[in-house]
Structures are given as structure tokens and as C-alpha cells.
Design a protein around this motif. Sequence first.
Motif, PDB file in Angstrom:
ATOM      1  N   LYS A   3     -37.464  31.226 -25.533  1.00 35.27           N
ATOM      2  CA  LYS A   3     -36.221  31.986 -25.399  1.00 35.27           C
ATOM      3  C   LYS A   3     -35.146  31.214 -24.636  1.00 35.27           C
ATOM      4  O   LYS A   3     -34.052  31.736 -24.420  1.00 35.27           O
ATOM      5  N   THR A   4     -35.442  29.986 -24.203  1.00 34.13           N
ATOM      6  CA  THR A   4     -34.475  29.212 -23.438  1.00 34.13           C
ATOM      7  C   THR A   4     -34.359  27.800 -23.982  1.00 34.13           C
ATOM      8  O   THR A   4     -35.363  27.186 -24.347  1.00 34.13           O
ATOM      9  N   ALA A  14     -40.201  37.376 -23.652  1.00 33.37           N
ATOM     10  CA  ALA A  14     -39.285  37.773 -24.723  1.00 33.37           C
ATOM     11  C   ALA A  14     -39.588  37.006 -26.008  1.00 33.37           C
ATOM     12  O   ALA A  14     -39.472  37.548 -27.112  1.00 33.37           O
ATOM     13  N   SER A  15     -39.988  35.741 -25.860  1.00 35.31           N
ATOM     14  CA  SER A  15     -40.382  34.959 -27.036  1.00 35.31           C
ATOM     15  C   SER A  15     -41.626  35.551 -27.681  1.00 35.31           C
ATOM     16  O   SER A  15     -41.751  35.581 -28.912  1.00 35.31           O
ATOM     17  N   ALA A  16     -42.559  36.014 -26.847  1.00 36.01           N
ATOM     18  CA  ALA A  16     -43.789  36.605 -27.379  1.00 36.01           C
ATOM     19  C   ALA A  16     -43.489  37.860 -28.186  1.00 36.01           C
ATOM     20  O   ALA A  16     -44.021  38.047 -29.293  1.00 36.01           O
ATOM     21  N   LEU A  17     -42.635  38.724 -27.659  1.00 38.42           N
ATOM     22  CA  LEU A  17     -42.289  39.940 -28.396  1.00 38.42           C
ATOM     23  C   LEU A  17     -41.643  39.596 -29.734  1.00 38.42           C
ATOM     24  O   LEU A  17     -41.987  40.176 -30.783  1.00 38.42           O
ATOM     25  N   ALA A  18     -40.701  38.649 -29.717  1.00 39.44           N
ATOM     26  CA  ALA A  18     -40.011  38.277 -30.957  1.00 39.44           C
ATOM     27  C   ALA A  18     -40.962  37.646 -31.959  1.00 39.44           C
ATOM     28  O   ALA A  18     -40.925  37.967 -33.161  1.00 39.44           O
ATOM     29  N   LEU A  65     -50.393  45.272 -27.315  1.00 40.38           N
ATOM     30  CA  LEU A  65     -49.680  44.170 -27.966  1.00 40.38           C
ATOM     31  C   LEU A  65     -50.429  42.847 -27.894  1.00 40.38           C
ATOM     32  O   LEU A  65     -50.276  42.004 -28.775  1.00 40.38           O
ATOM     33  N   HIS A  66     -51.249  42.641 -26.851  1.00 40.30           N
ATOM     34  CA  HIS A  66     -51.965  41.371 -26.775  1.00 40.30           C
ATOM     35  C   HIS A  66     -52.931  41.186 -27.946  1.00 40.30           C
ATOM     36  O   HIS A  66     -53.334  40.060 -28.274  1.00 40.30           O
ATOM     37  N   ARG A  67     -53.290  42.296 -28.613  1.00 47.54           N
ATOM     38  CA  ARG A  67     -54.200  42.205 -29.756  1.00 47.54           C
ATOM     39  C   ARG A  67     -53.544  41.503 -30.940  1.00 47.54           C
ATOM     40  O   ARG A  67     -54.232  41.071 -31.870  1.00 47.54           O
TER      41      ARG A  67
END
Length: 397
Positions: free
Chosen positions: A16-17, A100-104, A138-140
Motif C-alpha cells: 500500500k506504500t 490494507a494491502s492484505a484486505l485489497a 479473513l485469515h482463512r
Amino acid sequence: MTGDPRRQLRVVVLLKTAQGGLWVLPQVEEFRRRGHEVVVVLPPGGGRLADELAARGFDVRCSPFDFRFRPSPSRIRDLLRLRRLLRALRPDVVQYHLYASALAARIATLGTGTRRVHMVAGPLFLESGLIRLAERRLHRLDHLVVCGTADTSRRYGELGCPPARRAVATYGVDTSRFAPPADLRRHAEIRAKVRSELGIAQDAFVVVMVAYVYPPRRLVHRGSGIKGHDVLLDAWREFAARHPRAHLLLIGAGWGARGEAHRRDLVDRFRLTEDTTVTWLTGVSDVRDHYLTADVSVSPSLSEGHGAALEAGAMAVPCIVSDAGGLPEAVDDRTGWVVPRGDAAALCAALASAYEEEPTGRLRGRGRRSRDRMLARFDNRDSAATVADLIESVVDR
């Protein structure tokens, strides 16, 4: 697995950066060394990381999604654009850093068959009760969570993530770049030069803290910056009053406008412009010589991975760290001190212990052992090889 050159993988790295995150460089270099194709997806606008990747010849793409999750039609549109970009890149695996990168990445790759690897730099997001609740499910979506510290792996275990899916691989430190001079006379020359330039007495007991100043967060540690500057400055009042030979060297600007505003608030609150025992530098691009001028490093964070303790240790500087996150993994009782986070009195006591050890040579002995610990456990080339092994094993499974 050691990286079979006959099996080339296409690895997409998502962050994200484009400014921070330089710690991914050893990893992408290791992917490329093993013959894998690497594409890095970053926000548009350039930055230190984007520039360094481009200079090294990596394929850098602009993310159409800005990694902010405020509800709006444009966010959904941009997530769909990110999904199209990732599908067009046809990765074998997507590796993502920062939450945030993980969610996206999770959303954008659902149903594509792409392997997903979440590399966790620090535990701060897991200190939010709301995010912990979400991560239980979500980690699944991650085929593997690579935890930068054993502490983070333990936290994911508490959320129900099985041991086989929460491996530990540190980001590490470049022990070849962060290294004290072999020539002791050269070390003494650098130490004397930096002190002279900064107006610090040659016989002063110098404490260094290297960290950006982050603004207080809304969801965790309200009212305090996560790096613990206010804790150290509170402890310093008492310590400096009892030890007039001591000098505190703070290195790090505010992170963004809000971070700089918080830094200025600290300067005003602790009346640092009137305090001759404190020097605060904000424009230092290479901190190695400043580590060499210090007797001890302090990392009083409220939340942290391994932080600056790895750099300091690699420079043979003993460390005082808080018990936050992975910091206690960076030191032991032969190399430094661990104090309760947020405890200014305990931090003051540890500083006093270091001060007493300095004339005897025991403190320098801690520094030498700190260097040995970094070489044995935290060299970033070894860490990058471990991460590459894990990436390859995920694809094989």
C-alpha cells in the motif's frame, strides 16, 4: 526447497506504500535470483521504494486502488480494476505486506485460484479488537501467513490459524551494511566527529532513539504515538536530572503531516527547545554513524515488530526495548534490557543500569554480543531465503 531454476514462478508483490517498505527489497531480489519473475504493484505517485525498485530493474505497476476503504462507488470500481490488473498479470502467487494491502489482495483475487501469502510486518492491526474479530475469519483466505515475529505467529494462533499456516520469517537487517568498523581507531574517529558536529561532549553518555514519529491512532493506544517517544521523554526528565553527563539523541521526523504535528507537540510539551541534554534530528538519511556515537539504543514502542533494535544490534550497540510485540526477541539478558511498555520508571531504571555499566566496559560487551545475535538470527539475506522457500512451498502445495 531451494528454488528449482526449471520451475519459474510469477510472483506479484502488493504494497500500500511506494514510499516506505524498503524491507521488501531483499525478498524480491531473492525471488529474482532464483529465476522467478517478479512484478511489484504500488500506489501511483512514486516514492523511495518505487524509485529503488525501478533502479534495480524490477517491473513496477501502479495500483488503480489507493488502499483506502471508505465506502463509495469509486472504491468498488477501483477494486474491480485492481482485480482485472492482477488477473492480467496471471500470478502463481500474490504476496502482500501491510494490512490494507492484505484486505485489497484478498478481495481482488477471490475465485481466481491464485495463491495468497500475507507477510505481516508488525502486530499493530491485531491490537484492534474489531480487526481481531474480522481476522478470525479473513485469515482463512490466506494460503499462508508469514509472520515477521514469533509474537505475531502466536497472535494468529489465538485467532485459530493452525501452526502450518503461520510460519515465522523475520524481515531482518542488512548486517553487511549495518556493521561497526573493524578498525577501532576508525570507530573512535567517527564517534568523535559526530559528537563534535552535534555539540555533544566527548565524554557524554549518549542514548539514541531512531524512529519516525507516528500520530496517535484512533483504535489503539489512544493519545500516544506507537513508538513511545513520550514514554522516553518522560523517563528522560528524571534520568537526566540524576545523570548530568547524559545526552539523548532522537533521530526521526514525523510520518506525514499529522506525525510531524505530533512531533512538534512533543517538543513543546517537554520544552525540548530549552533542554540542552536533548538533540532531535529530522533529516538524517543514513543513521549508521549516529549509532556509532551512541552508548545505548532505546526502542520504547507500544507496538512493534523488531524495529530499530535490529539495526542498533547489528552496529554493536546494546539495546533497551519495551516488551511490545517482537522487541523482546531482538535482545536477551546478555545484550540488553526489556522493560514493560509505557513504564517510564522502569525505562529510567534500565538507563541507569546501562549508565553504570559504561565505565566498566560491560556495556561494550553487550554491544559485541548484540552484533553476534544479529548475525546468527536476523541477517536479512537468510530471512529472504526463508521467505522464498515458503513462497515456493505454497505454490507446490
